[in-house]
Scaffold this motif. Structure first.
Motif, PDB file in Angstrom:
ATOM      1  N   LYS A 116     -30.381 -11.032 -80.698  1.00 42.46           N
ATOM      2  CA  LYS A 116     -30.392 -11.830 -79.472  1.00 42.46           C
ATOM      3  C   LYS A 116     -29.276 -12.865 -79.505  1.00 42.46           C
ATOM      4  N   CYS A 117     -29.095 -13.520 -80.642  1.00 42.44           N
ATOM      5  CA  CYS A 117     -28.020 -14.517 -80.776  1.00 42.44           C
ATOM      6  C   CYS A 117     -26.657 -13.848 -80.610  1.00 42.44           C
ATOM      7  N   SER A 118     -26.486 -12.703 -81.258  1.00 43.58           N
ATOM      8  CA  SER A 118     -25.215 -11.983 -81.172  1.00 43.58           C
ATOM      9  C   SER A 118     -24.898 -11.608 -79.728  1.00 43.58           C
ATOM     10  N   GLU A 119     -25.923 -11.155 -79.007  1.00 43.73           N
ATOM     11  CA  GLU A 119     -25.740 -10.759 -77.608  1.00 43.73           C
ATOM     12  C   GLU A 119     -25.333 -11.958 -76.741  1.00 43.73           C
ATOM     13  N   VAL A 120     -26.013 -13.091 -76.916  1.00 47.69           N
ATOM     14  CA  VAL A 120     -25.732 -14.263 -76.081  1.00 47.69           C
ATOM     15  C   VAL A 120     -24.377 -14.869 -76.440  1.00 47.69           C
ATOM     16  N   PHE A 121     -24.049 -14.915 -77.719  1.00 50.86           N
ATOM     17  CA  PHE A 121     -22.718 -15.403 -78.114  1.00 50.86           C
ATOM     18  C   PHE A 121     -21.633 -14.549 -77.456  1.00 50.86           C
ATOM     19  N   SER A 122     -21.872 -13.248 -77.458  1.00 53.15           N
ATOM     20  CA  SER A 122     -20.894 -12.337 -76.860  1.00 53.15           C
ATOM     21  C   SER A 122     -20.709 -12.634 -75.375  1.00 53.15           C
ATOM     22  N   LYS A 123     -21.792 -12.953 -74.678  1.00 57.04           N
ATOM     23  CA  LYS A 123     -21.713 -13.279 -73.255  1.00 57.04           C
ATOM     24  C   LYS A 123     -20.873 -14.538 -73.026  1.00 57.04           C
ATOM     25  N   MET A 124     -20.835 -15.427 -74.020  1.00 56.71           N
ATOM     26  CA  MET A 124     -20.044 -16.657 -73.896  1.00 56.71           C
ATOM     27  C   MET A 124     -18.619 -16.474 -74.407  1.00 56.71           C
ATOM     28  N   GLY A 125     -18.312 -15.288 -74.933  1.00 55.82           N
ATOM     29  CA  GLY A 125     -16.967 -15.025 -75.421  1.00 55.82           C
ATOM     30  C   GLY A 125     -16.755 -15.367 -76.878  1.00 55.82           C
ATOM     31  N   PHE A 126     -17.850 -15.486 -77.638  1.00 54.62           N
ATOM     32  CA  PHE A 126     -17.750 -15.822 -79.064  1.00 54.62           C
ATOM     33  C   PHE A 126     -18.127 -14.605 -79.916  1.00 54.62           C
ATOM     34  N   GLU A 127     -17.625 -14.607 -81.150  1.00 54.34           N
ATOM     35  CA  GLU A 127     -18.069 -13.645 -82.161  1.00 54.34           C
ATOM     36  C   GLU A 127     -19.120 -14.333 -83.026  1.00 54.34           C
ATOM     37  N   VAL A 128     -20.252 -13.696 -83.221  1.00 54.83           N
ATOM     38  CA  VAL A 128     -21.316 -14.309 -84.000  1.00 54.83           C
ATOM     39  C   VAL A 128     -20.866 -14.594 -85.432  1.00 54.83           C
ATOM     40  N   LYS A 129     -19.907 -13.812 -85.933  1.00 56.19           N
ATOM     41  CA  LYS A 129     -19.454 -13.966 -87.318  1.00 56.19           C
ATOM     42  C   LYS A 129     -18.864 -15.345 -87.581  1.00 56.19           C
ATOM     43  N   GLU A 130     -18.189 -15.923 -86.586  1.00 55.00           N
ATOM     44  CA  GLU A 130     -17.566 -17.231 -86.825  1.00 55.00           C
ATOM     45  C   GLU A 130     -18.620 -18.315 -87.047  1.00 55.00           C
ATOM     46  N   PHE A 131     -19.818 -18.122 -86.491  1.00 57.07           N
ATOM     47  CA  PHE A 131     -20.891 -19.090 -86.714  1.00 57.07           C
ATOM     48  C   PHE A 131     -21.628 -18.803 -88.022  1.00 57.07           C
ATOM     49  N   LEU A 132     -21.727 -17.530 -88.396  1.00 58.73           N
ATOM     50  CA  LEU A 132     -22.314 -17.189 -89.696  1.00 58.73           C
ATOM     51  C   LEU A 132     -21.463 -17.730 -90.832  1.00 58.73           C
ATOM     52  N   ASP A 133     -20.142 -17.668 -90.661  1.00 59.32           N
ATOM     53  CA  ASP A 133     -19.228 -18.126 -91.715  1.00 59.32           C
ATOM     54  C   ASP A 133     -19.311 -19.630 -91.937  1.00 59.32           C
ATOM     55  N   LYS A 134     -19.840 -20.366 -90.951  1.00 61.40           N
ATOM     56  CA  LYS A 134     -19.948 -21.820 -91.085  1.00 61.40           C
ATOM     57  C   LYS A 134     -21.070 -22.235 -92.030  1.00 61.40           C
ATOM     58  N   GLN A 135     -22.031 -21.330 -92.273  1.00 58.91           N
ATOM     59  CA  GLN A 135     -23.190 -21.702 -93.087  1.00 58.91           C
ATOM     60  C   GLN A 135     -22.811 -21.798 -94.569  1.00 58.91           C
ATOM     61  N   SER A 136     -23.236 -22.866 -95.194  1.00 58.87           N
ATOM     62  CA  SER A 136     -22.905 -23.113 -96.602  1.00 58.87           C
ATOM     63  C   SER A 136     -23.683 -22.172 -97.505  1.00 58.87           C
ATOM     64  N   PRO A 137     -23.058 -21.667 -98.559  1.00 60.42           N
ATOM     65  CA  PRO A 137     -23.777 -20.790 -99.497  1.00 60.42           C
ATOM     66  C   PRO A 137     -24.810 -21.572-100.298  1.00 60.42           C
ATOM     67  N   ILE A 138     -25.850 -20.883-100.740  1.00 56.81           N
ATOM     68  CA  ILE A 138     -26.889 -21.505-101.570  1.00 56.81           C
ATOM     69  C   ILE A 138     -26.426 -21.470-103.020  1.00 56.81           C
ATOM     70  N   ARG A 139     -26.363 -22.640-103.629  1.00 54.45           N
ATOM     71  CA  ARG A 139     -25.919 -22.732-105.020  1.00 54.45           C
ATOM     72  C   ARG A 139     -26.846 -23.674-105.782  1.00 54.45           C
ATOM     73  N   ILE A 140     -27.649 -23.112-106.686  1.00 53.40           N
ATOM     74  CA  ILE A 140     -28.614 -23.877-107.469  1.00 53.40           C
ATOM     75  C   ILE A 140     -28.321 -23.650-108.952  1.00 53.40           C
ATOM     76  N   SER A 141     -28.438 -24.709-109.742  1.00 49.30           N
ATOM     77  CA  SER A 141     -28.201 -24.574-111.183  1.00 49.30           C
ATOM     78  C   SER A 141     -29.272 -23.697-111.825  1.00 49.30           C
ATOM     79  N   LEU A 142     -28.853 -22.927-112.805  1.00 49.48           N
ATOM     80  CA  LEU A 142     -29.788 -22.121-113.586  1.00 49.48           C
ATOM     81  C   LEU A 142     -30.703 -23.026-114.401  1.00 49.48           C
ATOM     82  N   PRO A 143     -31.898 -22.544-114.806  1.00 51.20           N
ATOM     83  CA  PRO A 143     -32.738 -23.340-115.708  1.00 51.20           C
ATOM     84  C   PRO A 143     -31.944 -23.738-116.946  1.00 51.20           C
ATOM     85  N   LEU A 144     -32.147 -24.956-117.393  1.00 49.85           N
ATOM     86  CA  LEU A 144     -31.333 -25.531-118.467  1.00 49.85           C
ATOM     87  C   LEU A 144     -31.327 -24.672-119.732  1.00 49.85           C
ATOM     88  N   LEU A 145     -32.477 -24.121-120.095  1.00 51.68           N
ATOM     89  CA  LEU A 145     -32.565 -23.370-121.353  1.00 51.68           C
ATOM     90  C   LEU A 145     -32.333 -21.876-121.182  1.00 51.68           C
TER      91      LEU A 145
END
Length: 716
Positions: free
Chosen positions: A682-711
């Motif tokens: 649904k988001c992809s469809e509506v973005f397309s109607k506005m002239g946007f590519e959904v990928k450019e908004f997906l690329d804005k999301q920060s990756p999840i990076r968590i430290s491994l357990p200490l031991l």
């Protein structure tokens, strides 16, 4: 002689009067409770006591007086030869003098609520609940909405800010004094103290606080409770530059593994290696008393009130290392305290309300809950029977459960005769349904099935440029500690539910599959606020490194927030919504996005019903963006507003570690994952109607990076 000494300083004089009044008031309080017929004694009200002592004092001198009184505590205790004050005969009333002041200052500095009646109530104008009843031709509206509407007619709660506005300089002075105050290890006062000293969570102020806390730690001028709290604070803990802080904390109190993990998280490899070296020192120090004395940090005074004894140190280090290694030794059942308090006082009545009054729960839900509770805590059988008979008049159910033998019941293998056997893919009138292209819901619980799923995923990656997968996880609230018990994966034509607790799948197969799924960049994992799901997955597979640094895990909620913001910028936003997002029209939350908030408030008071918790602890005062409010309404709300129908949340509090899952559980679990693809499309469809590519908004999301357990990186 004493009176002359007391009059030499105003702060000391006020402190002396405060202690005398506390001893008198707390004695009256506990004596009154002793005479009362109720067994519940309650807690002494430090807020009212603080008002009694501080209200007569001029506002401009009260702030500095806080600091002065805290600074004079040791002088007063030395001159009176006592460090704890309270009512004789009532041990629970005794607190140290600094702790007494800390309780008073924090209670006095919290915002207070006052009810202001409505002077001009519009009696003739129907309220929201009245209008809904008129429109629906019946009662209409939930009980909560009607209650809130009636309360709004009577008046409003006004939050009054504290008399003393703490400047940055005064907050720093108070912080330095408060850090020294010894508190019980389980005390939660520092959560309130942090809010009082810096309610705005200003980054600059937090920077200053962090430096002061680190300096006081190095100087040995910090209590265990304060050190433990700030080591666990993800912002402040970064200011501790010395890994030996771990050893410092261990010599002051029962440091736990979670605090150590937060302390070492997001640090350099060298820092984390040093943390492990410090833990090795602690292990050696626990071997014999001489090593314990020799390894003690030199900056901790031998007279420090929190300094631990050797035997306590041994137990703390032993438990800490076990927990850091993931060797949980406790019971996996419901915690006894949680079972007695939460279940007895609210849980069964809450779900009983759902089953017998609201009728939103079916027999199979209620049956599963009672089974798993009684299997783990058989002594609750009489209580369950009493609730069914006395509260709900269900004598047949009470008779059934009276015959049951809880000691012979397995909490996860539930023999439920009330199970609905309808096809999980069968459409419903009221809730969101699967697309017709979905062929089947597969439960993956054997070695062959997980290998087949792995091969299917690899095949899709080889054939398609990008593979979109809706993901979700479920875990049971009725075990401790919790961990993910199923992982749902939705493709456009099939939904797979991976049993994460199957004895027919080897640990190696789980590890290989999860590593491939979360490491492969070509597989776009679409979830909704998937961070907690990953946390629960790590609890079950703590050594699977890709769960800490997954690739291409995206939040559909953030995508929706970006979409709504872009729609709000359109000149013809309302017309666009009518054409492409009809369910959003007239939604107050969505309508507010993109508009500036021009409201102004009195600096001394603000209207709120939720500023302060029931027990006086502050709730976060941070302002939520309207977009965040949209996210906080939940996944079902987003489905309703973007796809036209909500999710069926009947199974939300299910026993998710039961086997086999019921058909309604399968439907709920599968739909939670499949709706991610529907929302994404649904988001992809509506973005397309506005002239946007959904990928450019997906690329804005920060990756999840968590430290491994200490031991997990290196054993001790």
């Amino acid at each position: 002689m004493t009176s002359d000494f007391m009059s030499s300083t105003n702060a000391l004089n006020v402190l002396h009067n405060t202690v005398k009044n506390y001893e008198k008031d707390v004695l009256q309080f506990y004596m009154a409770n002793e005479r009362a017929t109720s067994k519940f004694t309650g807690r002494f009200d430090f807020k009212q006591f603080a008002k009694k002592m501080f209200d007569p004092i001029e506002t401009e001198v009260l702030g500095p007086l806080y600091v002065g009184m805290l600074g004079e505590c040791h002088t007063w205790m030395h001159s009176h030869q006592k460090s704890r004050v309270g009512a004789n005969g009532f041990p629970h009333s005794f607190v140290s003098v600094p702790e007494l002041l800390l309780n008073m200052i924090l209670a006095y500095q919290l915002p207070q609520q006052r009810f202001v009646p409505n002077d001009n109530p519009k009696k003739d104008e129907p309220g929201p609940s009245d209008r809904s009843r008129q429109e629906d031709g019946g009662e209409g509206g939930s009980r909560k909405k009607r209650r809130n509407s009636q309360a709004a007619k009577r008046g409003k709660n006004v939050t009054i800010n504290p008399r003393v506005t703490l400047s940055d300089e005064l907050s720093v002075k108070l912080l330095e004094e408060m850090l020294k105050i010894p508190l019980a290890a389980e005390s939660k006062l520092w959560k309130t103290a942090k809010y009082v000293l810096c309610p705005s969570n200003s980054p600059h102020q937090m920077e200053v606080f962090g430096e002061i806390i680190a300096q006081n730690t190095e100087a040995g001028l910090i209590s265990f409770n304060a050190l433990n709290y700030f080591m666990h604070d993800q912002v402040i803990t970064q200011h501790f530059k010395n890994p030996a802080t771990i050893l410092h904390a261990l010599y002051l109190g029962p440091l736990n593994a979670q605090t150590v993990e937060v302390f070492a998280a997001n640090r350099s490899a060298e820092f984390r290696r040093s943390c492990r070296d410090v833990l090795r020192v602690a292990v050696r120090a626990s071997k014999d008393p001489m090593s314990f004395q020799h390894s003690a940090p030199s900056n901790i005074d031998k007279q420090h009130p929190d300094r631990v004894k050797y035997r306590d140190f041994i137990e703390t280090v032993k438990q800490l290392v076990k927990d850091l290694n993931g060797e949980y030794q406790g019971s996996s059942g419901i915690h006894v305290g949680w079972a007695c308090a939460a279940i007895k006082m609210s849980l069964l009545k809450k779900f009983g309300q759902k089953r017998y009054v609201d009728k939103t729960w079916r027999d199979e839900n209620y049956y599963d809950l009672l089974w798993t509770v009684l299997a783990q805590r058989p002594h609750l059988k009489k209580f369950v029977v009493d609730v069914l008979e006395k509260n709900y008049g269900d004598y047949e159910a009470a008779k059934f459960w009276r015959r049951m033998q809880p000691y012979q019941m397995n909490p996860t293998v539930i023999f439920n005769q009330n199970v609905i056997t309808d096809d999980p893919l069968q459409p419903t009138e009221e809730f969101l349904n699967f697309s017709p292209q979905v062929q089947k819901i597969f439960m993956v619980s054997t070695e062959k099935e997980i290998r087949d799923l792995h091969q299917l995923l690899e095949y899709k990656v080889s054939r398609e440029e990008v593979v979109y997968v809706g993901v979700d996880a479920e875990w049971s609230a009725y075990v401790s500690p919790s961990k993910a018990t199923i992982l749902q994966m939705a493709f456009y034509d099939l939904v797979y539910i991976l049993d994460l607790e199957s004895h027919q799948i080897s640990p190696e197969s789980y590890h290989l599959f999860l590593s491939y799924l979360f490491d492969t960049k070509e597989v776009v994992k679409i979830g909704f606020q998937f961070g907690e799901d990953l946390h629960q997955l790590r609890a079950g597979f703590r050594n699977c490194a890709t769960l800490y640094r997954p690739n291409n895990v995206l939040c559909v909620g953030k995508l929706i927030m970006d979409l709504v913001e872009e729609v709000s910028k359109l000149n013809h936003a309302e017309e666009f919504k009518r054409d492409h997002l009809p369910f959003l029209i007239d939604d107050p939350t969505v309508m507010a996005i993109g508009k500036e908030d021009d409201t102004k408030s009195d600096p001394n008071e603000s209207i709120s019903n939720e500023s302060v918790g029931d027990l006086g602890e502050p709730k976060p005062m941070k302002e939520e963006s309207v977009k965040q409010q949209l996210m906080n309404k939940g996944l079902s709300y987003l489905c309703e507003k973007f796809l036209g129908k909500p999710l069926d949340k009947t199974e939300q509090c299910s026993v998710w570690d039961r086997r086999p899952l019921r058909n309604l559980q399968l439907r709920y679990a599968a739909m939670d994952a499949y709706c991610m693809l529907m929302l994404y499309d649904k988001c992809s469809e509506v973005f397309s109607k506005m002239g946007f590519e959904v990928k450019e908004f997906l690329d804005k999301q920060s990756p999840i990076r968590i430290s491994l357990p200490l031991l997990s990186e290196e054993k001790l």
